[in-house]
Design an enzyme around this catalytic site. Structure first.
Site, PDB file in Angstrom:
ATOM      1  CB  VAL A  61      -0.940   0.012   1.228  1.00  0.00           C
ATOM      2  CG1 VAL A  61      -1.663   1.354   1.339  1.00  0.00           C
ATOM      3  CG2 VAL A  61      -1.968  -1.118   1.124  1.00  0.00           C
ATOM      4  CB  ALA A  65       4.845   2.480   0.928  1.00  0.00           C
ATOM      5  CE  LYS A  66       5.523  -1.394   8.089  1.00  0.00           C
ATOM      6  NZ  LYS A  66       6.406  -0.558   8.898  1.00  0.00           N
ATOM      7  N   GLY A  67       3.797  -2.984   3.420  1.00  0.00           N
ATOM      8  CA  GLY A  67       3.263  -4.177   2.761  1.00  0.00           C
ATOM      9  C   GLY A  67       3.759  -5.431   3.416  1.00  0.00           C
ATOM     10  CG  ASP A  98       7.566  -4.103   9.845  1.00  0.00           C
ATOM     11  OD1 ASP A  98       7.797  -2.974  10.298  1.00  0.00           O
ATOM     12  OD2 ASP A  98       6.618  -4.799  10.258  1.00  0.00           O
TER      13      ASP A  98
END
Ligand code: NAD
Length: 427
Positions: free
Chosen positions: A66, A111-113, A152
């Site tokens: 995202v 962003a992150k995913g 992460d």
């Protein structure tokens, strides 16, 4: 029951970040048009991809990326491998990244995913194939000047090295070396930066130290507890230990342990290295019930695992006078109200764990400019940047009479608002 709890966790994170954002946006009277833009995520990518398992079977995985906002620079944020990863979790975590990079004054967006899976169920060779296939599926939706992932929960420098190698392999030979900064948090030998491994924990520690100096509190002999003893939990403990603080409780996915006399951080780290990252069975402490962890007698509490761990259900148990958020979104809005009323201070995630993305920025810059910096240089630059952020938040909190989270959010949102107002909206 487990699935129901996980759903609650994920919905909670998105709800939390939106409530935090709207609260601060109301306070600063954020331009309504800009509020509309910042309330949504720019792009939401969901990919399904097949991977051959060691036994020859094929399993199909679901991955997410995202991209919340890139008005200040390329999208930036980690990749998480965990059963709770889904679109809402990725949206919430991507939004926090935008506020974090803005607050830190970096030229990045948020962003992150990640992938919805439990990595403990897969071999190293399977994890490599899953990571490479995920990278291939993301294709040019990531890129060194577009969207730059980092480690992460349950991803690490090795994961980043696989992503880099896969991404570079899809480019023509003459273009390959231009793409070294497509990911950060790489091993030093594969284009990573000295100091990135400890960057987040060092930042958490420094924020605690700056806070303590501000309050004229000596960290020596202060007792602290840490939830999560992975990258962030370990390095935070490592630096607190050097300051003479005493680790009295730890909780991770394998269990909870305590020792009122204190436990040796490096012995515990050695134990986790020998037991697949788990603290369970450590001989230097006693197992305790999971539900009693946050109520342990201590001065400082460092949540460094998942989101929504401190809620209205356990906030009243907390005895610490300071919560330093190593994790993203560990304290929900209801819990925060209770804690602030009790006089417990919180160094918010977007400030407290920003050492990670600052370290990533330094790695990105070195790759981009063909430079290699020494460890002491990286640590010095990190110290300077973190001190600036901390001082900014404290000044705003004092001048506007705000708690630290609200102060941090207002600074982050105002920087974004200014960028939009100055540039206008295309066309
Ligand atoms: P990690 O995978 O290295 O460690 C995660 C730790 O959390 C492990 O000890 C694991 O056992 C524990 N954990 C998992 N589920 C748990 C549960 N239900 N209860 C208690 N403990 C549990 O991950 P990390 O990189 O240390 O990330 C931890 C947190 O810090 C995450 O919220 C992440 O978003 C945040 N963070 C990480 C970085 C970074 O650079 N790695 C940067 C900023 C923020």
């Amino acid at each position: 029951m487990v699935i129901k709890q996980q759903k609650k966790l994920k919905q909670g994170m998105l709800d939390n970040v939106m409530r935090q954002f709207n609260y601060s946006a109301d306070l600063i009277n954020l331009n309504p048009n800009i509020r509309k833009i910042l309330s949504i995520t720019n792009n939401e990518l969901v990919v399904h991809f097949p991977v051959k398992m060691d036994n020859g079977d094929v399993e199909v995985f679901t991955g997410y990326r995202v991209q919340h906002n890139n008005s200040l620079g390329p999208y930036k944020g980690g990749l998480r491998y965990h059963p709770t990863v889904d679109i809402d979790a990725a949206k919430a975590l991507a939004m926090w990244m935008t506020w974090k990079t803005s607050l830190a004054g970096l030229p990045f967006g948020g962003a992150k995913g990640g992938i919805q899976l439990d990595p403990s169920k897969y071999s190293q060779a399977e994890l490599e194939r899953i990571t490479r296939r995920f990278t291939y599926a993301l294709g040019d939706n990531i890129g060194p000047e577009l969207d730059i992932p980092a480690p992460d929960v349950n991803t690490n420098p090795q994961t980043m090295a696989w992503i880099l190698d896969t991404y570079m392999s899809t480019k023509s030979p003459s273009e390959r070396s231009k793409n070294m900064h497509v990911v950060t948090g790489k091993p030093v030998g594969a284009g990573g930066s000295e100091g990135r491994d400890r960057a987040t924990g060092y930042g958490v520690f420094l924020n605690i130290k700056f806070w303590a100096e501000n309050k004229k509190i000596d960290l020596k002999d202060k007792r602290y507890i840490v939830q999560g003893f992975g990258n962030v939990g370990y390095w935070t403990s490592h630096f607190l230990d050097q300051e003479g603080a005493i680790l009295v409780g730890v909780q991770d996915a394998s269990g909870s342990i305590a020792n009122t006399k204190g436990m040796c951080v490096e012995d515990l780290f050695k134990h986790t290295m020998e037991h697949k990252g788990a603290i369970a069975g450590f001989s230097g402490a006693t197992p305790i019930a999971q539900s009693t962890f946050f109520g342990l007698d201590c001065d400082i509490c460092v949540p460094a695992a998942l989101g929504n761990q401190i809620t209205a259900d356990n906030a009243n148990d907390i005895k610490a006078f300071l919560i330093a958020e190593g994790a993203n979104g560990p304290t929900d809005v209801e819990a925060e109200k209770i804690l602030l009323e009790k006089g417990i201070e919180i160094i918010p995630d977007i400030l407290c764990n920003s050492g990670g993305v600052i370290g990533s920025y330094f790695e990105w810059l070195q790759n981009r400019n063909g430079e290699i910096w020494q460890l002491d240089e990286v640590m010095e630059k990190m110290h300077k940047k973190l001190k600036e952020s901390f001082n900014k938040v404290m000044k705003t909190a004092t001048e506007r009479e705000l708690d630290m989270r609200t102060a941090a959010f207002t600074i982050a949102i105002e920087r974004l608002e200014q960028a939009y107002i100055q540039r206008g909206i295309f066309p």
